[in-house]
Design a protein around this motif. Structure first.
Motif, short mmCIF file in Angstrom:
data_model
loop_
_atom_site.label_atom_id
_atom_site.label_comp_id
_atom_site.label_asym_id
_atom_site.label_seq_id
_atom_site.Cartn_x
_atom_site.Cartn_y
_atom_site.Cartn_z
N GLY A 2 0.82 -1.21 0.00
CA GLY A 2 0.00 0.00 0.00
C GLY A 2 0.85 1.26 0.00
O GLY A 2 0.55 2.22 -0.71
N ILE A 3 1.92 1.27 0.80
CA ILE A 3 2.83 2.43 0.84
C ILE A 3 3.47 2.63 -0.54
O ILE A 3 3.56 3.76 -1.04
N PHE A 4 3.91 1.54 -1.13
CA PHE A 4 4.52 1.61 -2.47
C PHE A 4 3.53 2.16 -3.48
O PHE A 4 3.87 3.03 -4.31
N THR A 5 2.29 1.69 -3.43
CA THR A 5 1.28 2.11 -4.40
C THR A 5 0.92 3.58 -4.24
O THR A 5 0.82 4.32 -5.23
N VAL A 6 0.74 4.03 -3.00
CA VAL A 6 0.34 5.42 -2.76
C VAL A 6 1.45 6.38 -3.17
O VAL A 6 1.20 7.42 -3.80
N SER A 7 2.70 6.05 -2.83
CA SER A 7 3.81 6.94 -3.20
C SER A 7 3.95 7.03 -4.72
O SER A 7 4.18 8.12 -5.27
N LEU A 8 3.78 5.92 -5.40
CA LEU A 8 3.87 5.93 -6.86
C LEU A 8 2.66 6.64 -7.47
O LEU A 8 2.80 7.37 -8.47
N ALA A 9 1.50 6.46 -6.87
CA ALA A 9 0.29 7.12 -7.37
C ALA A 9 0.41 8.64 -7.25
O ALA A 9 -0.07 9.38 -8.12
N PHE A 10 1.06 9.11 -6.20
CA PHE A 10 1.26 10.55 -6.03
C PHE A 10 2.12 11.09 -7.17
O PHE A 10 1.84 12.17 -7.72
N LEU A 11 3.15 10.35 -7.55
CA LEU A 11 4.00 10.77 -8.65
C LEU A 11 3.24 10.73 -9.98
O LEU A 11 3.46 11.59 -10.85
N ILE A 12 2.36 9.76 -10.14
CA ILE A 12 1.53 9.70 -11.34
C ILE A 12 0.64 10.93 -11.41
O ILE A 12 0.46 11.54 -12.47
N GLY A 13 0.09 11.32 -10.26
CA GLY A 13 -0.75 12.51 -10.23
C GLY A 13 0.01 13.76 -10.62
O GLY A 13 -0.52 14.63 -11.32
N LEU A 14 1.26 13.87 -10.18
CA LEU A 14 2.08 15.02 -10.56
C LEU A 14 2.35 15.04 -12.06
O LEU A 14 2.41 16.09 -12.69
N SER A 15 2.53 13.85 -12.65
CA SER A 15 2.75 13.78 -14.09
C SER A 15 1.52 14.22 -14.88
O SER A 15 1.64 14.77 -15.97
N CYS A 16 0.34 14.00 -14.29
CA CYS A 16 -0.91 14.35 -14.97
C CYS A 16 -1.40 15.76 -14.62
O CYS A 16 -2.31 16.28 -15.29
N ALA A 17 -0.81 16.38 -13.59
CA ALA A 17 -1.33 17.66 -13.09
C ALA A 17 -1.26 18.76 -14.12
O ALA A 17 -2.11 19.65 -14.15
N PHE A 18 -0.23 18.74 -14.95
CA PHE A 18 -0.04 19.80 -15.94
C PHE A 18 -0.30 19.29 -17.35
O PHE A 18 0.28 19.77 -18.32
N THR A 19 -1.19 18.30 -17.44
CA THR A 19 -1.57 17.71 -18.73
C THR A 19 -3.07 17.90 -18.93
O THR A 19 -3.85 17.82 -17.97
N SER A 20 -3.47 18.14 -20.16
CA SER A 20 -4.89 18.35 -20.44
C SER A 20 -5.69 17.07 -20.19
O SER A 20 -5.18 15.95 -20.33
N GLY A 21 -6.94 17.26 -19.83
CA GLY A 21 -7.81 16.12 -19.57
C GLY A 21 -8.00 15.24 -20.78
O GLY A 21 -8.14 14.01 -20.66
N LYS A 22 -7.99 15.83 -21.98
CA LYS A 22 -8.14 15.05 -23.21
C LYS A 22 -6.98 14.08 -23.39
O LYS A 22 -7.19 12.90 -23.73
N VAL A 23 -5.77 14.56 -23.15
CA VAL A 23 -4.59 13.70 -23.29
C VAL A 23 -4.62 12.57 -22.27
O VAL A 23 -4.31 11.41 -22.59
N ILE A 24 -5.00 12.88 -21.04
CA ILE A 24 -5.09 11.85 -20.00
C ILE A 24 -6.12 10.80 -20.37
O ILE A 24 -5.88 9.59 -20.24
N LEU A 25 -7.30 11.25 -20.85
CA LEU A 25 -8.37 10.32 -21.22
C LEU A 25 -7.93 9.43 -22.37
O LEU A 25 -8.17 8.21 -22.36
N GLU A 26 -7.28 10.01 -23.37
CA GLU A 26 -6.79 9.22 -24.50
C GLU A 26 -5.79 8.16 -24.04
O GLU A 26 -5.84 7.01 -24.50
N SER A 27 -4.91 8.54 -23.12
CA SER A 27 -3.90 7.60 -22.62
C SER A 27 -4.55 6.48 -21.82
O SER A 27 -4.15 5.31 -21.94
N VAL A 28 -5.54 6.82 -21.01
CA VAL A 28 -6.24 5.81 -20.20
C VAL A 28 -6.97 4.82 -21.09
O VAL A 28 -6.90 3.59 -20.89
N ILE A 29 -7.68 5.33 -22.09
CA ILE A 29 -8.46 4.45 -22.98
C ILE A 29 -7.53 3.51 -23.75
O ILE A 29 -7.76 2.30 -23.81
#
Length: 242
Positions: free
Chosen positions: A103-130
């Motif tokens: 859980g600690i590993f997942t949360v710390s990595l998830a925080f970094l993922i959030g930082l990578s997405c913070a300055f990215t448009s929602g369209k780009v994030i949605l396209e990447s997720v799909i």
């Protein structure tokens, strides 16, 4: 008297070997596989929740990128996920310590993922997720199909290890010699192909080689494969849209 056509039940389908020359019980292996995908699903849902919180609360990302304290926190998060892997390896069979560390590993990595997405448009994030979802599901189904027909995919391991080593060294070189937009997109496409190979390779290991006590490591491997694929696709779409 009319009789309903015969159909294989779930129990009967799970009693069939997953691959030729399978010596262990298919029921036990299927239970192991379901356990792994349940853990990975929880990890991904937790990652989405944490990353969404970081993206939604803009002061968090601003604090990280604009202050020395934020930079120190970022470095701590990076180091944390690396340090946690050591005790996780040692306690990977000890419950509930293994899940706490995971859980600690997942949360710390998830925080970094959030930082990578913070300055990215929602369209780009949605396209990447799909695209990540479609690719992961398709490659998983392909690997199970290939295993059932006796295809050996273990030979990919050495090639993938060498390829990801080159990617890491190349990314370090980019720190001192940044690439142009087209080069970044090409790099992202090549990295995406490599992590697609890792999804097939680790899924094949999940079907044939992981022991029942290695569910933590199997989960971490698949989880990292999915996240790395998402991040590389995110860079590709980000470069294409900039």
């Amino acid at each position: 008297m009319w009789r309903q056509p015969y159909r294989k039940t779930d129990v009967e389908s799970e009693s069939q070997p997953l691959y030729p020359m399978m010596l262990e019980s298919p029921e036990l292996r299927w239970a192991f596989i379901r356990k792994i995908y349940a853990i990975v699903t929880i990890q991904l849902l937790l990652t989405i929740a944490v990353a969404a919180a970081v993206v939604s609360v803009h002061p968090i990302a601003t604090f990280i990128v604009s202050t020395w304290s934020g930079l120190a926190l970022y470095i701590v998060l990076v180091i944390t996920q690396l340090i946690v892997l050591c005790p996780l390896y040692y306690y990977h069979q000890r419950h509930p310590v293994n899940f706490i560390l995971l859980g600690i590993f997942t949360v710390s990595l998830a925080f970094l993922i959030g930082l990578s997405c913070a300055f990215t448009s929602g369209k780009v994030i949605l396209e990447s997720v799909i695209l990540t979802t479609v690719v992961v599901v398709s490659l998983t189904l392909y690997t199970f199909w290939a295993a059932r027909r006796g295809h050996d995919l273990s030979f990919r391991g050495p090639f993938l290890t060498g390829a990801v080593t080159v990617l890491i060294l190349f990314s370090l070189i980019q720190i001192f010699f940044p690439l142009e937009k087209i080069s970044v997109m090409i790099y992202g496409c090549v990295a995406s192909i490599i992590f697609c190979g890792y999804i097939i390779y680790d899924t094949d290991n999940l079907i044939k080689r992981y022991s029942y006590d290695e569910y933590i490591w199997a989960s971490v491997s698949l989880y990292l494969d999915v996240l790395n694929l998402f991040l590389t696709l995110l860079n590709v779409f980000r470069g294409a849209g900039s």
